[in-house]
Design a protein around this motif. Structure first.
Motif, PDB file in Angstrom:
ATOM      1  N   ASP A 250      -9.653  -7.212  14.953  1.00 52.58           N
ATOM      2  CA  ASP A 250      -8.222  -7.090  14.664  1.00 52.58           C
ATOM      3  C   ASP A 250      -7.908  -7.562  13.245  1.00 52.58           C
ATOM      4  OD1 ASP A 250      -7.805  -6.119  17.186  1.00 52.58           O
ATOM      5  OD2 ASP A 250      -7.094  -8.029  18.013  1.00 52.58           O
ATOM      6  N   ARG A 251      -8.472  -8.684  12.845  1.00 53.61           N
ATOM      7  CA  ARG A 251      -8.185  -9.231  11.523  1.00 53.61           C
ATOM      8  C   ARG A 251      -8.732  -8.316  10.422  1.00 53.61           C
ATOM      9  NH1 ARG A 251      -7.475 -14.632  10.149  1.00 53.61           N
ATOM     10  NH2 ARG A 251      -6.319 -14.667  12.135  1.00 53.61           N
ATOM     11  N   LEU A 252      -9.946  -7.817  10.606  1.00 57.32           N
ATOM     12  CA  LEU A 252     -10.550  -6.947   9.597  1.00 57.32           C
ATOM     13  C   LEU A 252      -9.764  -5.645   9.456  1.00 57.32           C
ATOM     14  CD1 LEU A 252     -14.333  -7.461  10.444  1.00 57.32           C
ATOM     15  CD2 LEU A 252     -13.080  -8.403   8.494  1.00 57.32           C
ATOM     16  N   THR A 253      -9.245  -5.147  10.570  1.00 54.90           N
ATOM     17  CA  THR A 253      -8.457  -3.916  10.537  1.00 54.90           C
ATOM     18  C   THR A 253      -7.104  -4.144   9.876  1.00 54.90           C
ATOM     19  OG1 THR A 253      -9.525  -3.075  12.541  1.00 54.90           O
ATOM     20  CG2 THR A 253      -7.407  -2.109  11.939  1.00 54.90           C
ATOM     21  N   ASN A 254      -6.419  -5.203  10.260  1.00 57.51           N
ATOM     22  CA  ASN A 254      -5.047  -5.428   9.806  1.00 57.51           C
ATOM     23  C   ASN A 254      -4.958  -5.918   8.366  1.00 57.51           C
ATOM     24  OD1 ASN A 254      -4.068  -4.685  12.339  1.00 57.51           O
ATOM     25  ND2 ASN A 254      -4.171  -6.780  13.130  1.00 57.51           N
ATOM     26  N   ARG A 255      -5.909  -6.707   7.930  1.00 52.61           N
ATOM     27  CA  ARG A 255      -5.824  -7.269   6.581  1.00 52.61           C
ATOM     28  C   ARG A 255      -6.688  -6.552   5.548  1.00 52.61           C
ATOM     29  NH1 ARG A 255      -5.358 -13.891   7.056  1.00 52.61           N
ATOM     30  NH2 ARG A 255      -3.696 -13.911   8.632  1.00 52.61           N
ATOM     31  N   PHE A 256      -7.768  -5.936   6.010  1.00 50.40           N
ATOM     32  CA  PHE A 256      -8.712  -5.369   5.039  1.00 50.40           C
ATOM     33  C   PHE A 256      -8.977  -3.888   5.266  1.00 50.40           C
ATOM     34  CE2 PHE A 256      -9.842  -9.862   5.824  1.00 50.40           C
ATOM     35  CZ  PHE A 256      -9.507 -10.370   4.576  1.00 50.40           C
ATOM     36  N   GLN A 257      -8.221  -3.261   6.145  1.00 53.34           N
ATOM     37  CA  GLN A 257      -8.379  -1.839   6.437  1.00 53.34           C
ATOM     38  C   GLN A 257      -9.828  -1.482   6.765  1.00 53.34           C
ATOM     39  OE1 GLN A 257      -6.482  -2.773   3.388  1.00 53.34           O
ATOM     40  NE2 GLN A 257      -4.996  -3.015   5.055  1.00 53.34           N
ATOM     41  N   ASN A 258     -10.514  -2.436   7.390  1.00 55.97           N
ATOM     42  CA  ASN A 258     -11.889  -2.236   7.851  1.00 55.97           C
ATOM     43  C   ASN A 258     -12.879  -2.011   6.720  1.00 55.97           C
ATOM     44  OD1 ASN A 258     -12.412  -2.723  10.534  1.00 55.97           O
ATOM     45  ND2 ASN A 258     -11.649  -0.746  11.224  1.00 55.97           N
ATOM     46  N   ALA A 259     -12.547  -2.406   5.505  1.00 53.45           N
ATOM     47  CA  ALA A 259     -13.482  -2.315   4.379  1.00 53.45           C
ATOM     48  C   ALA A 259     -13.761  -3.739   3.897  1.00 53.45           C
ATOM     49  CB  ALA A 259     -12.906  -1.465   3.254  1.00 53.45           C
ATOM     50  N   ILE A 260     -14.969  -4.258   4.173  1.00 50.27           N
ATOM     51  CA  ILE A 260     -15.289  -5.647   3.907  1.00 50.27           C
ATOM     52  C   ILE A 260     -16.247  -5.741   2.724  1.00 50.27           C
ATOM     53  CG2 ILE A 260     -16.212  -7.793   4.884  1.00 50.27           C
ATOM     54  CD1 ILE A 260     -15.432  -5.106   7.292  1.00 50.27           C
ATOM     55  N   ALA A 261     -15.810  -6.402   1.672  1.00 51.20           N
ATOM     56  CA  ALA A 261     -16.681  -6.632   0.519  1.00 51.20           C
ATOM     57  C   ALA A 261     -17.681  -7.719   0.872  1.00 51.20           C
ATOM     58  CB  ALA A 261     -15.856  -7.039  -0.701  1.00 51.20           C
ATOM     59  N   THR A 262     -18.980  -7.400   0.772  1.00 50.85           N
ATOM     60  CA  THR A 262     -20.024  -8.349   1.128  1.00 50.85           C
ATOM     61  C   THR A 262     -21.020  -8.471  -0.020  1.00 50.85           C
ATOM     62  OG1 THR A 262     -21.592  -6.747   2.072  1.00 50.85           O
ATOM     63  CG2 THR A 262     -19.841  -7.584   3.522  1.00 50.85           C
ATOM     64  N   GLU A 263     -21.886  -9.457   0.110  1.00 50.11           N
ATOM     65  CA  GLU A 263     -23.010  -9.610  -0.807  1.00 50.11           C
ATOM     66  C   GLU A 263     -24.201 -10.130  -0.014  1.00 50.11           C
ATOM     67  OE1 GLU A 263     -21.537 -12.233  -3.792  1.00 50.11           O
ATOM     68  OE2 GLU A 263     -21.094 -13.855  -2.384  1.00 50.11           O
ATOM     69  N   ARG A 264     -25.378  -9.722  -0.428  1.00 48.27           N
ATOM     70  CA  ARG A 264     -26.600 -10.168   0.232  1.00 48.27           C
ATOM     71  C   ARG A 264     -27.726 -10.253  -0.777  1.00 48.27           C
ATOM     72  NH1 ARG A 264     -30.202  -5.826   1.226  1.00 48.27           N
ATOM     73  NH2 ARG A 264     -29.234  -3.761   1.072  1.00 48.27           N
ATOM     74  N   LEU A 265     -28.828 -10.822  -0.332  1.00 44.71           N
ATOM     75  CA  LEU A 265     -30.027 -10.919  -1.156  1.00 44.71           C
ATOM     76  C   LEU A 265     -31.166 -10.155  -0.494  1.00 44.71           C
ATOM     77  CD1 LEU A 265     -30.101 -14.750  -2.021  1.00 44.71           C
ATOM     78  CD2 LEU A 265     -29.411 -12.877  -3.554  1.00 44.71           C
ATOM     79  N   SER A 266     -31.959  -9.464  -1.305  1.00 43.78           N
ATOM     80  CA  SER A 266     -33.263  -8.962  -0.883  1.00 43.78           C
ATOM     81  C   SER A 266     -34.293  -9.723  -1.707  1.00 43.78           C
ATOM     82  CB  SER A 266     -33.393  -7.457  -1.133  1.00 43.78           C
ATOM     83  OG  SER A 266     -32.702  -6.727  -0.145  1.00 43.78           O
ATOM     84  N   ILE A 267     -35.266 -10.299  -1.021  1.00 50.73           N
ATOM     85  CA  ILE A 267     -36.210 -11.216  -1.672  1.00 50.73           C
ATOM     86  C   ILE A 267     -37.641 -10.827  -1.320  1.00 50.73           C
ATOM     87  CG2 ILE A 267     -37.013 -13.630  -1.777  1.00 50.73           C
ATOM     88  CD1 ILE A 267     -34.122 -14.481  -1.268  1.00 50.73           C
ATOM     89  N   LEU A 268     -38.517 -10.930  -2.302  1.00 48.62           N
ATOM     90  CA  LEU A 268     -39.946 -10.669  -2.133  1.00 48.62           C
ATOM     91  C   LEU A 268     -40.727 -11.905  -2.540  1.00 48.62           C
ATOM     92  CD1 LEU A 268     -42.480  -8.772  -1.819  1.00 48.62           C
ATOM     93  CD2 LEU A 268     -42.165  -8.226  -4.256  1.00 48.62           C
ATOM     94  N   GLN A 269     -41.703 -12.297  -1.695  1.00 46.22           N
ATOM     95  CA  GLN A 269     -42.650 -13.360  -2.021  1.00 46.22           C
ATOM     96  C   GLN A 269     -44.053 -12.835  -1.705  1.00 46.22           C
ATOM     97  OE1 GLN A 269     -40.836 -15.876   0.935  1.00 46.22           O
ATOM     98  NE2 GLN A 269     -40.087 -17.314  -0.593  1.00 46.22           N
ATOM     99  N   VAL A 270     -44.971 -12.913  -2.672  1.00 47.53           N
ATOM    100  CA  VAL A 270     -46.327 -12.419  -2.476  1.00 47.53           C
ATOM    101  C   VAL A 270     -47.324 -13.529  -2.772  1.00 47.53           C
ATOM    102  CG1 VAL A 270     -48.011 -10.610  -3.031  1.00 47.53           C
ATOM    103  CG2 VAL A 270     -45.559 -10.128  -3.235  1.00 47.53           C
ATOM    104  N   PHE A 271     -48.319 -13.668  -1.874  1.00 49.07           N
ATOM    105  CA  PHE A 271     -49.305 -14.733  -1.988  1.00 49.07           C
ATOM    106  C   PHE A 271     -50.702 -14.139  -1.844  1.00 49.07           C
ATOM    107  CE2 PHE A 271     -45.420 -16.122  -0.004  1.00 49.07           C
ATOM    108  CZ  PHE A 271     -45.060 -17.252  -0.711  1.00 49.07           C
ATOM    109  N   ARG A 272     -51.646 -14.647  -2.654  1.00 49.26           N
ATOM    110  CA  ARG A 272     -53.037 -14.202  -2.580  1.00 49.26           C
ATOM    111  C   ARG A 272     -53.860 -15.194  -1.777  1.00 49.26           C
ATOM    112  NH1 ARG A 272     -54.599  -9.418  -3.965  1.00 49.26           N
ATOM    113  NH2 ARG A 272     -53.712  -9.561  -6.053  1.00 49.26           N
ATOM    114  N   LYS A 273     -54.754 -14.678  -0.949  1.00 51.39           N
ATOM    115  CA  LYS A 273     -55.670 -15.514  -0.169  1.00 51.39           C
ATOM    116  C   LYS A 273     -56.463 -16.422  -1.097  1.00 51.39           C
ATOM    117  CE  LYS A 273     -59.559 -14.976   3.071  1.00 51.39           C
ATOM    118  NZ  LYS A 273     -60.284 -14.023   3.939  1.00 51.39           N
ATOM    119  N   ALA A 274     -56.453 -17.698  -0.807  1.00 51.07           N
ATOM    120  CA  ALA A 274     -57.160 -18.675  -1.640  1.00 51.07           C
ATOM    121  C   ALA A 274     -58.653 -18.719  -1.282  1.00 51.07           C
ATOM    122  CB  ALA A 274     -56.562 -20.056  -1.461  1.00 51.07           C
ATOM    123  N   GLY A 275     -59.460 -19.072  -2.263  1.00 47.18           N
ATOM    124  CA  GLY A 275     -60.876 -19.276  -2.011  1.00 47.18           C
ATOM    125  C   GLY A 275     -61.703 -18.029  -2.185  1.00 47.18           C
TER     126      GLY A 275
END
Length: 275
Positions: A250-275
């Motif tokens: 209800d709140r998202l519809t009434n105040r934001f017309q169902n369009a929500i500005a968001t932000e997120r992260l995509s993250i990569l971590q790579v590790f090599r086998k030791a030894g």
């Protein structure tokens, strides 16, 4: 009231039986609403891990096959482990045109290690679910010499602070344990701890990392679909979750017309086998 961090810890420490069914009721929503991994990060992972065409990959917790498909399209052979039978069904359908991809309905903890068999192990927003205290050694054992561990992460798209502030009162009343605004910095800090643990194990050396901030405007229905797949929301009592989602809608519809500005992260971590 239980703290948010303690809530997450309790969820991730669930028994193997509970893990098998945790996402079962939301597998389809997970597939619809969870963000995809940017092609830039997939390419960077392949480059950093020096994966040749036909390389043999192990994926831990493939879910409905979101990251799986990106690697399958590049011609890699894949063994993918997934505890949820419902998610396995979606992943198998998604990869049906790739005969070198096998989806196994299993947790990593129950899977029988094959020594020095894989060129890389991948966990896409799933590494935090692996509770085996010996996981780093087991992954190292199953990798070929110079094999790699690739951790991919998508943080949940968060409403920007201004929008979250206008939802705060709903959370305060109905789900106060979920009321705190996390923000990208908190997510990045949390994910960094997993990289620190991998390095501290002595089994791997860090060789690459990358982080991409992604702003996105999301329709309200998709946003609520996404929330339904997040563990803290799955853990809510059904009546609480229903009431919370109803008021948020209800709140998202009434105040934001169902369009929500968001932000997120995509993250990569790579590790090599030791030894």
């Amino acid at each position: 009231m239980q703290s948010f961090d303690r809530l997450l810890q309790d969820i991730y420490e669930k028994s193997l039986t509970e893990k098998r069914s945790w996402y079962s009721n939301v597998a389809a929503a997970y597939d619809r609403a969870r963000p995809r991994y940017p092609n830039r990060l997939i390419s960077r992972a392949v480059e950093a891990a020096q994966l040749s065409p036909g390389a043999n990959l192990l994926e831990i917790g493939c879910g409905p096959g979101i990251a799986t498909l990106s690697f399958a399209r590049l011609g890699f052979a894949m063994t993918c482990l997934e505890p949820s039978a419902a998610a396995c069904e979606i992943a198998r359908d998604r990869t049906r045109d790739f005969p070198n991809v096998a989806i196994a309905n299993s947790t990593f903890e129950e899977w029988e290690i094959v020594p020095e068999h894989f060129d890389a192990a991948i966990a896409a927003t799933s590494w935090h679910w692996v509770s085996d205290p010996d996981k780093h050694h087991k992954i190292r054992t199953t990798l070929k010499p110079h094999g790699t561990l690739i951790l991919l992460w998508n943080t949940p798209p968060e409403p920007i602070a201004e929008i979250h502030a206008q939802l705060q009162d709903i959370y305060d009343r109905l789900a106060p344990e979920l009321a705190n605004f996390a923000g990208l910095d908190r997510h990045a800090s949390h994910i960094a701890t997993f990289g620190t643990e991998v390095k501290a194990s002595g089994c791997f050396e860090a060789i690459a990392s990358e982080e991409i901030a992604i702003p996105e405007t999301i329709h309200g229905d998709r946003y609520l679909d996404l929330l339904s797949t997040l563990s803290p929301y799955i853990a809510l009592d059904e009546s609480v979750r229903t009431g919370l989602f109803g008021e948020l809608s209800d709140r998202l519809t009434n105040r934001f017309q169902n369009a929500i500005a968001t932000e997120r992260l995509s993250i990569l971590q790579v590790f090599r086998k030791a030894g």
